[in-house]
Write a protein that holds these residues in place. Structure first.
Motif, PDB file in Angstrom:
ATOM      1  N   ALA A  14      40.494  36.122  43.932  1.00 19.93           N
ATOM      2  CA  ALA A  14      39.263  35.492  44.132  1.00 19.93           C
ATOM      3  C   ALA A  14      38.426  37.433  44.298  1.00 19.93           C
ATOM      4  CB  ALA A  14      40.108  36.404  45.704  1.00 19.93           C
ATOM      5  N   LEU A  15      38.785  38.034  43.992  1.00 20.09           N
ATOM      6  CA  LEU A  15      37.786  39.458  43.203  1.00 20.09           C
ATOM      7  C   LEU A  15      36.985  39.016  41.501  1.00 20.09           C
ATOM      8  CD1 LEU A  15      40.499  42.618  44.196  1.00 20.09           C
ATOM      9  CD2 LEU A  15      38.067  41.660  44.893  1.00 20.09           C
ATOM     10  N   GLN A  16      38.348  38.407  40.940  1.00 20.76           N
ATOM     11  CA  GLN A  16      38.547  37.683  39.816  1.00 20.76           C
ATOM     12  C   GLN A  16      36.886  36.710  40.090  1.00 20.76           C
ATOM     13  OE1 GLN A  16      39.599  36.596  35.316  1.00 20.76           O
ATOM     14  NE2 GLN A  16      39.149  35.025  36.771  1.00 20.76           N
ATOM     15  N   GLU A  17      36.842  36.574  40.839  1.00 25.63           N
ATOM     16  CA  GLU A  17      36.196  35.131  40.668  1.00 25.63           C
ATOM     17  C   GLU A  17      34.892  35.944  41.536  1.00 25.63           C
ATOM     18  OE1 GLU A  17      34.377  30.873  43.915  1.00 25.63           O
ATOM     19  OE2 GLU A  17      37.299  31.666  44.149  1.00 25.63           O
ATOM     20  N   LYS A  18      35.425  37.135  42.060  1.00 26.48           N
ATOM     21  CA  LYS A  18      33.952  37.392  42.827  1.00 26.48           C
ATOM     22  C   LYS A  18      32.939  38.183  41.417  1.00 26.48           C
ATOM     23  CE  LYS A  18      32.668  42.000  45.441  1.00 26.48           C
ATOM     24  NZ  LYS A  18      33.770  42.638  46.652  1.00 26.48           N
ATOM     25  N   HIS A  19      33.587  38.956  40.095  1.00 27.21           N
ATOM     26  CA  HIS A  19      33.108  39.635  39.728  1.00 27.21           C
ATOM     27  C   HIS A  19      32.424  39.210  38.533  1.00 27.21           C
ATOM     28  CE1 HIS A  19      33.607  43.415  41.772  1.00 27.21           C
ATOM     29  NE2 HIS A  19      34.619  43.788  42.181  1.00 27.21           N
ATOM     30  N   ASN A  20      32.956  37.820  38.168  1.00 22.31           N
ATOM     31  CA  ASN A  20      33.555  37.200  37.032  1.00 22.31           C
ATOM     32  C   ASN A  20      33.708  37.461  35.039  1.00 22.31           C
ATOM     33  OD1 ASN A  20      32.663  34.711  35.618  1.00 22.31           O
ATOM     34  ND2 ASN A  20      30.938  35.773  35.143  1.00 22.31           N
ATOM     35  N   LYS A  21      34.831  38.714  35.502  1.00 24.97           N
ATOM     36  CA  LYS A  21      35.228  39.081  34.532  1.00 24.97           C
ATOM     37  C   LYS A  21      36.764  39.425  34.467  1.00 24.97           C
ATOM     38  CE  LYS A  21      32.000  44.031  35.463  1.00 24.97           C
ATOM     39  NZ  LYS A  21      32.389  44.626  35.709  1.00 24.97           N
ATOM     40  N   PRO A  22      37.088  38.998  33.234  1.00 22.75           N
ATOM     41  CA  PRO A  22      38.645  38.073  32.935  1.00 22.75           C
ATOM     42  C   PRO A  22      39.381  39.481  33.256  1.00 22.75           C
ATOM     43  CG  PRO A  22      37.809  39.131  30.816  1.00 22.75           C
ATOM     44  CD  PRO A  22      36.551  39.301  31.778  1.00 22.75           C
ATOM     45  N   VAL A  23      40.304  38.615  33.980  1.00 25.18           N
ATOM     46  CA  VAL A  23      41.595  39.619  34.464  1.00 25.18           C
ATOM     47  C   VAL A  23      43.038  39.074  34.086  1.00 25.18           C
ATOM     48  CG1 VAL A  23      43.050  40.690  36.277  1.00 25.18           C
ATOM     49  CG2 VAL A  23      39.880  40.642  36.172  1.00 25.18           C
ATOM     50  N   VAL A  24      43.569  39.516  32.915  1.00 24.26           N
ATOM     51  CA  VAL A  24      44.422  38.804  33.082  1.00 24.26           C
ATOM     52  C   VAL A  24      46.221  39.745  33.927  1.00 24.26           C
ATOM     53  CG1 VAL A  24      44.741  38.502  30.689  1.00 24.26           C
ATOM     54  CG2 VAL A  24      45.614  40.769  30.886  1.00 24.26           C
TER      55      VAL A  24
END
Length: 542
Positions: free
Chosen positions: A240-250
């Motif tokens: 959910a937070l990656q979608e919110k900020h649109n930054k790559p997260v692994v």
């Protein structure tokens, strides 16, 4: 695509267990009809292909591969693992450049110029592919690490240090927000350690706060299993937070069976999960490579105004006398292509030596010119600081030394050259070795006596553009020496860049040049001057 059919069958069997699917698979075999570039171009035009993977043992035409692949990789990432990384291509080379720029260096340079992301092994091949398939491109190479485990957090930090990435420096507002929401024992600087008793809400707050920081381009969320954390719930928070900020997260949710459902949740959102923090950072590094590839503005190589006829005459004269190795007698070859050289000439008599010396201000340097005597200084074949009145005697002495050392040596004369203060600049090397697949490989690096000791060099496939020539300087660990480190006068980078491009044009124009060393190329504050040259030619190519 793969040059090994057996590799394909193994990958298909493994990928089925991993839930990895492929749109197309091509077994290249011996590439009798279609090559890797044909498939890359076809898949680049396919809207349903997100990432191209390849196992290659070699390419037939390196220059064609670079030109075609760089158009593909601007929009479609390509990850390649190449086997056969040996030094066989360099074993027969006789120059500094030939020794350093072997076959492996050619592929490394070619893939870089083509925009291909190179994997070292099969694990990296699919690690990188997962990240490139599912994650957005980062805005920067600054990474944040959020962890509940100190040790793995340090491991991740070490991995960042080994990559092109950097640990992000948080804004003051981010640090204030973390200090206000985390327990006193937590570390609010990067890596952010929410400590082992962190529940979902603390993780959520830390991840949200860090991703909101403009200094953060990408992030790794790392967790060891604890009694208070549910990985499936945490994976939902991360997606959910990656979608919110649109930054790559692994992620690196460490553990065994308890990670399986969480990995599925993350995978559905395109977020890869890794057990090893280094693998997670490696995937973010692959994203950074692709980001740089997509931002490139490709330029055509500069076509300088040169005297190609004069250069051809020099090479043909050498071929006519049966010479395949040339030394300082070929300095005029560099002059013909606009690469600065000291004032001087090769002479065949004491009187001619005296005349040349009179036209040079100050003392001169004198060197034996012989294709049969390579290490002239070892036999006293170089005289430095010769006064004009002593030039004739120095000529006779050098000829005597050469004939005594090797009576059957071909002596072409003596080079009389203006003295250049090497302490006034930095000695670099500029060279070329012709690779059987990629053609002329340019090499640039720290020169003089240090070239083989430090091996701080950069390689590109010629011809190169101005940007690519500049990148060769940027690649060097010793680049700060050229830019004025420790109180040194900065070198003229524009002059170095132009010298690289001019040599690139020379070796592209004349396939007969097999190897070439300019060592040293003296870089000063206002010039880049070639003080010595050696080259090997193939007369049949003229």
């Amino acid at each position: 695509m793969s040059q090994s059919g057996a590799f394909i069958t193994a990958v298909l069997d493994w990928a089925n267990d991993q839930g990895i699917g492929f749109k197309d698979i091509a077994s290249l075999g011996n590439k009798a009809v279609l090559s890797e570039t044909d498939f890359m171009q076809a898949w680049a035009d396919d809207p349903d292909t997100n990432v191209i993977l390849g196992y290659l043992e070699g390419v037939d035409d390196g220059r064609e591969f670079i030109d075609d692949a760089r158009e593909v990789t601007q929009d479609t990432p390509a990850v390649v693992v190449k086997s056969g990384r040996t030094e066989a291509g360099a074993q027969a080379a006789s120059s500094h450049t030939g020794t350093i720029a072997g076959s492996e260096a050619a592929y490394e340079a070619g893939f870089k110029q083509a925009g291909v992301v190179r994997a070292e092994n099969v694990q990296e091949l699919f690690d990188f592919a997962r990240a490139l398939d599912g994650l957005p491109m980062p805005d920067s190479e600054d990474v944040a690490v959020i962890t509940n485990a100190g040790g793995p957090g340090v491991m991740a930090t070490d991995a960042v240090g080994d990559s092109r990435l950097s640990m992000a420096s948080f804004e003051d507002d981010t640090i204030d927000a973390l200090q206000g929401s985390m327990p006193d024992e937590a570390n609010v600087y990067n890596p952010v350690d929410v400590i082992g008793d962190a529940e979902i809400d603390r993780f959520r707050t830390a991840i949200d706060t860090v991703l909101a920081d403009e200094h953060v381009g990408c992030a790794l969320v790392l967790s060891a299993p604890t009694a208070v954390i549910d990985y499936t719930e945490l994976s939902g928070v991360i997606t959910a937070l990656q979608e919110k900020h649109n930054k790559p997260v692994v992620t690196c949710l460490m553990g065994g069976e308890r990670t399986e459902q969480a990995t599925d949740v993350l995978g559905d959102a395109g977020i890869p999960n890794y057990f090893d923090p280094a693998r997670a950072i490696g995937s973010l590094d692959a994203l950074a490579v692709q980001r740089e590839v997509e931002s490139r503005d490709y330029q055509a190589p500069t076509a300088f105004d040169v005297d190609r006829d004069a250069a051809r005459d020099i090479l043909e004269d050498a071929a006519d006398r049966g010479a395949t190795r040339l030394g300082v007698e070929a300095m005029d070859l560099l002059d013909a292509y606009g690469i600065p050289t000291p004032t001087g000439d090769v002479v065949d008599s004491p009187d001619a030596a005296r005349r040349v010396a009179r036209d040079i201000e100050g003392d001169v340097v004198m060197k034996i010119v012989s294709p049969d005597i390579l290490h002239k200084s070892d036999i006293g074949g170089v005289k430095v600081g010769v006064e004009t009145d002593a030039v004739a005697d120095a000529y006779e002495d050098l000829i005597t030394r050469a004939t005594n050392y090797q009576p059957d040596a071909t002596i072409l004369g003596i080079q009389v050259q203006e003295m250049v203060d090497v302490d006034a600049g930095t000695e670099t090397i500029l060279g070329m070795n012709r690779d059987p697949q990629f053609g002329p490989l340019l090499l640039f690096g720290l020169g003089g006596i240090f070239v083989e000791i430090l091996e701080d060099t950069s390689v590109r496939v010629a011809p190169v553009s101005e940007r690519e020539a500049g990148d060769m300087i940027d690649d060097l660990d010793s680049a700060p020496l050229l830019r004025g480190a420790r109180g040194r006068d900065p070198a003229d980078e524009a002059a170095i860049t132009e010298a690289i491009q001019r040599l690139s044009q020379l070796v592209t124009d004349f396939p007969a040049i097999l190897e070439l060393d300019v060592n040293p190329l003296l870089a000063t504050g206002d010039s880049a001057t070639a003080l010595d040259v050696q080259l090997t030619i193939d007369p049949d190519e003229l």
